[in-house]
Design a protein around this motif. Structure first.
Motif, short mmCIF file in Angstrom:
data_model
loop_
_atom_site.label_atom_id
_atom_site.label_comp_id
_atom_site.label_asym_id
_atom_site.label_seq_id
_atom_site.Cartn_x
_atom_site.Cartn_y
_atom_site.Cartn_z
N TYR A 105 3.26 11.20 -8.09
CA TYR A 105 5.21 10.28 -7.49
C TYR A 105 4.30 10.02 -5.66
O TYR A 105 5.40 8.23 -5.90
N SER A 106 3.60 9.88 -5.43
CA SER A 106 3.84 9.40 -4.19
C SER A 106 3.11 8.12 -4.34
O SER A 106 2.62 7.05 -3.41
N VAL A 107 1.32 8.04 -5.22
CA VAL A 107 1.36 6.51 -5.25
C VAL A 107 1.97 5.42 -5.48
O VAL A 107 2.17 4.49 -5.58
N ILE A 108 3.05 6.43 -6.23
CA ILE A 108 3.31 5.25 -7.10
C ILE A 108 4.58 4.70 -6.20
O ILE A 108 4.85 3.39 -6.17
N ILE A 109 5.20 5.48 -5.19
CA ILE A 109 6.36 5.17 -4.20
C ILE A 109 5.77 4.05 -3.30
O ILE A 109 5.81 3.60 -2.92
N VAL A 110 4.64 4.89 -2.38
CA VAL A 110 3.32 4.06 -1.36
C VAL A 110 2.85 2.84 -1.95
O VAL A 110 3.12 1.78 -1.50
N GLY A 111 2.62 2.38 -3.83
CA GLY A 111 2.08 1.31 -4.52
C GLY A 111 3.44 0.18 -4.61
O GLY A 111 3.33 -0.91 -4.02
N PHE A 112 4.94 0.53 -4.61
CA PHE A 112 5.82 -0.37 -4.43
C PHE A 112 5.91 -0.86 -3.36
O PHE A 112 6.07 -1.88 -2.79
N ILE A 113 6.18 0.08 -1.68
CA ILE A 113 6.52 -0.12 -1.01
C ILE A 113 5.31 -1.44 -0.08
O ILE A 113 4.95 -2.25 0.76
N LEU A 114 3.88 -0.68 -0.86
CA LEU A 114 2.57 -1.59 -0.21
C LEU A 114 3.18 -2.93 -0.76
O LEU A 114 2.62 -4.53 -0.35
N GLY A 115 3.46 -3.30 -2.06
CA GLY A 115 3.62 -4.34 -2.59
C GLY A 115 4.77 -5.53 -2.53
O GLY A 115 4.28 -6.45 -2.72
N ALA A 116 5.04 -4.72 -1.82
CA ALA A 116 6.46 -5.57 -1.19
C ALA A 116 6.07 -6.26 0.41
O ALA A 116 7.03 -6.76 0.74
#
Length: 524
Positions: A105-116
Motif C-alpha cells: 500500500y505504501s509503495v502504491i500511495i507514494v508512487g501516486f504522489i511522486l507521479g504527480a
C-alpha cells in the motif's frame, strides 16, 4: 504503381523501421524523405510540396506549448534526486507496515504522489526499489509481488497529471492541456484503487505473500511518525495544487491564470524550493538534473522532426484518407474502432516508447476519431492509460530494465540477501499489466471516468435558434421582435451531463451551429 497503393506501403515501411532498432527519429525522417522524392518522381505532387517541410518543422518547434516539456522534466529531475521519495517511503512504510500488505500500500500511495510531482518513470522506479525492495525481502514478501508493485507504481507517473505524455497528447490532438489533466484524474485514481484492491485480495487469499511488518520494527511512533509523513505530503500537495490549479488542471477549477509553460516554470521553481527544504540543493544535483532535461528535450525534438517529415509526405499521397476509410469501416462503430486502436497501440508498446507512439501514430488516428464523433480528450486519456503498459511489457518494458539494474546493484552492495531473478521480474509484471488493461476497458465502456471531471459545454437549442434566424431574415414580421437578450441567451443552454455513452456525439459548437443555420437560411 498507383498512388492509392502507396500509403499501405509507407505504413508497412513505418512498422519495419520501428522494429529494426535504429533510432526512430532519424530512420523515420529518412523514410519520409525517400518516399517524398519517389512521390515527386511519380508526379503525385509537385516538388514545391516538399519545400514546405522546413517551414512546417520550424512552425512546430515554435509551439510554446512544447516548452512546457523541459520545465516539467526539470521539475521531476530535481525532485527525484532531492530525497523526497526516500523520506515518504520510509514514513509511509512505517505507518502502513504492520498491516498485511502494508508495504505494498505504501509503495502504491507514494508512487501516486511522486507521479504527480516528478513525472519520470526511471527515477521513480529506481528510488522506490532502493528503499522498499530490501525491506520487502527482509520481511518475507513474495518476490514477484514485490517487483511487480514497484514497477507498476512507477509507471503511474505516465498517467497522473502533470504527465509529459498528456502534454504531448494535448498538443497532437489540439486540445487544452488543462482539460487533458482534468480528464486523467478519474483513471489515475481508479488505477490506484485497482492496485490497492489486488493487494487487499492477495493479503486475504495468500497472506504469507504480503506479511505485516512487526510493530517493534518501527523506529518512529505516534506524532513523530505522523509529522514525518506530513513533512513529505504537505509540501508536495502545495506544489501539485499550485502547478495544476494555476493552469485549470484540477476538477472544479474552471479558470486558468497560467499557460502550461508558465505553470511548468513555476513547478521548476517549486522543485528548487523543495530541494532546499530537504537540504539537498547543490550544484552537482542541479547539473545532473539539467543534463537529464537536455537529453529528454533533444529526444522529443528529433522524434517530432522525423514524425512531421513522414506525416507531411503521408498526407501528400492521401494516406489520411486511406487510414480513415480503413478504420471507419470496422464492425462495431465507435466501440469497434476504439478496441482496434487500443489493440494496435498495445502491441506497438512492446517496441516503442510513449513519445514515439504519440508523435508518429496519433496524428494518423486523431482525425479519424474526431470525424467519428469521439471526444478527443476522452480518446487521448484512453491512449495514455494504454501507453502505461509500454513500460511493463515483458521482455522490453523499460520499468523492468530499471528494476533489473537496480536490484543487481543492491545485491552487489549487500543490501539484498539474494539475487533477484529475471523470471521473477517478468512473471511478477504480468498481473499488473492485466490490471492496466482492465482500466483501459473501463475507460472505453465508461467514458464518464474521464468526462465527469471536464467542464460542461453548452449545447444549442436548435428550434429556438431557427426561429430567431427566421425573425432576423424577415424584419417586417413583428411577431417575435420583442425577444429580449435573456431569451436569446437561452439558445445556448448548458448540456445536462457529460456523455455517458460512447456513441454520443460531441456538443455542438455555438459559432459552428450558427454558421450552419445561416447557410441553410440563405439557401431557403
Amino acid at each position: 504503381m498507383s498512388m492509392e497503393h502507396f500509403p499501405p506501403l509507407m505504413f508497412a515501411g513505418l512498422i519495419v523501421i520501428m522494429l529494426i532498432g535504429f533510432p526512430v527519429a532519424f530512420s523515420l525522417a529518412a523514410l519520409g524523405l525517400a518516399c517524398g522524392f519517389f512521390a515527386v518522381s511519380q508526379g503525385w505532387f509537385p516538388p514545391e510540396f516538399m519545400s514546405a517541410l522546413p517551414q512546417n518543422v520550424f512552425g512546430i518547434l515554435s509551439n510554446e506549448l512544447l516548452l512546457a516539456i523541459p520545465f516539467f522534466t526539470l521539475m521531476g529531475a530535481l525532485l527525484e534526486k532531492c530525497g523526497l521519495a526516500e523520506d515518504m517511503l520510509d514514513s509511509m512504510g512505517q505507518l502502513f507496515g504492520p498491516v498485511r500488505g502494508g508495504l505494498g500500500y505504501s509503495v502504491i500511495i507514494v508512487g501516486f504522489i511522486l507521479g504527480a510531482i516528478t513525472g519520470t518513470v526511471a527515477g521513480q522506479v529506481i528510488a522506490m526499489a532502493m528503499i522498499s525492495l530490501p525491506v520487502m525481502m527482509r520481511y518475507g514478501y513474495n518476490m514477484r509481488y514485490a517487483t511487480g508493485v514497484l514497477a507498476a507504481s512507477g509507471t503511474i507517473t505516465q498517467l497522473v497529471p502533470p504527465s509529459l505524455v498528456l502534454v504531448v497528447l494535448a498538443d497532437q490532438l489540439g486540445r487544452s492541456v488543462g482539460d487533458m489533466y482534468k480528464g486523467a484524474w478519474g483513471p489515475s485514481i481508479l488505477q490506484v484503487l485497482i492496485f490497492a484492491l489486488y493487494t487487499f485480495v492477495l493479503s486475504r487469499v495468500k497472506p504469507h505473500h504480503v506479511p505485516g511488518v512487526p510493530k517493534e520494527a518501527r523506529t518512529l511512533q505516534g506524532w513523530a511518525l505522523w509529522a514525518k509523513c506530513l513533512r513529505g505530503i504537505i509540501p508536495s500537495a502545495i506544489l501539485i495544487f499550485a502547478v495544476l490549479g494555476s493552469m485549470g488542471g484540477l476538477p472544479g477549477i474552471n479558470t486558468a491564470i497560467c499557460t502550461p509553460t508558465e505553470a511548468g516554470a513555476m513547478g521548476a521553481v517549486g522543485a528548487f524550493i523543495l530541494a532546499g527544504i530537504h537540504k539537498r540543493l547543490s550544484w552537482p544535483l542541479v547539473k545532473e538534473a539539467m543534463k537529464g532535461t537536455m537529453r529528454i528535450t533533444a529526444m522529443v525534438v528529433f522524434i517530432l522532426i522525423g514524425s512531421r517529415t513522414f506525416s507531411l509526405v503521408f498526407q501528400g499521397v492521401e494516406g489520411g484518407h486511406w487510414i480513415e476509410n480503413m478504420l471507419s469501416d470496422l464492425p462495431g462503430g465507435q466501440i469497434g474502432f476504439l478496441i482496434a486502436v487500443n489493440l494496435f497501440i498495445f502491441f506497438l508498446a512492446f517496441f516503442l516508447d510513449f513519445f514515439e507512439i504519440a508523435f508518429i501514430i496519433l496524428p494518423l488516428l486523431g482525425p479519424v476519431a474526431d470525424k467519428m464523433g469521439i471526444d478527443l480528450v476522452w480518446f487521448g486519456v484512453m491512449l495514455c492509460v494504454n501507453m502505461q503498459t509500454s513500460f511493463m511489457h515483458p521482455p522490453f518494458g523499460f520499468a523492468l530494465f530499471y528494476l533489473r539494474g537496480i536490484s543487481d546493484t543492491l545485491f552487489k552492495n549487500g543490501a539484498l540477501p539474494r539475487k533477484v531473478e529475471s523470471k521473477d521480474i517478468y512473471m511478477g509484471s504480468i498481473p499488473w499489466v492485466f490490471m492496466q488493461l482492465v482500466l483501459v476497458a473501463i475507460v472505453i465502456f465508461f467514458p464518464q471516468t474521464v468526462t465527469a471531471f471536464l467542464d460542461k459545454e453548452k449545447a444549442v437549442d436548435m428550434n429556438q435558434a431557427s426561429e430567431l434566424l427566421q425573425q432576423m431574415s424577415n424584419p417586417n414580421d413583428k411577431s417575435g421582435s420583442d425577444m429580449s437578450a435573456d431569451d436569446a441567451s437561452k439558445l445556448f443552454a448548458p448540456e445536462p451531463a457529460a456523455s455517458a455513452a460512447p456513441s454520443a456525439s460531441a456538443p455542438v459548437d455555438e459559432s459552428e451551429a450558427l454558421r450552419r443555420m445561416l447557410e441553410e437560411n440563405s439557401k431557403k
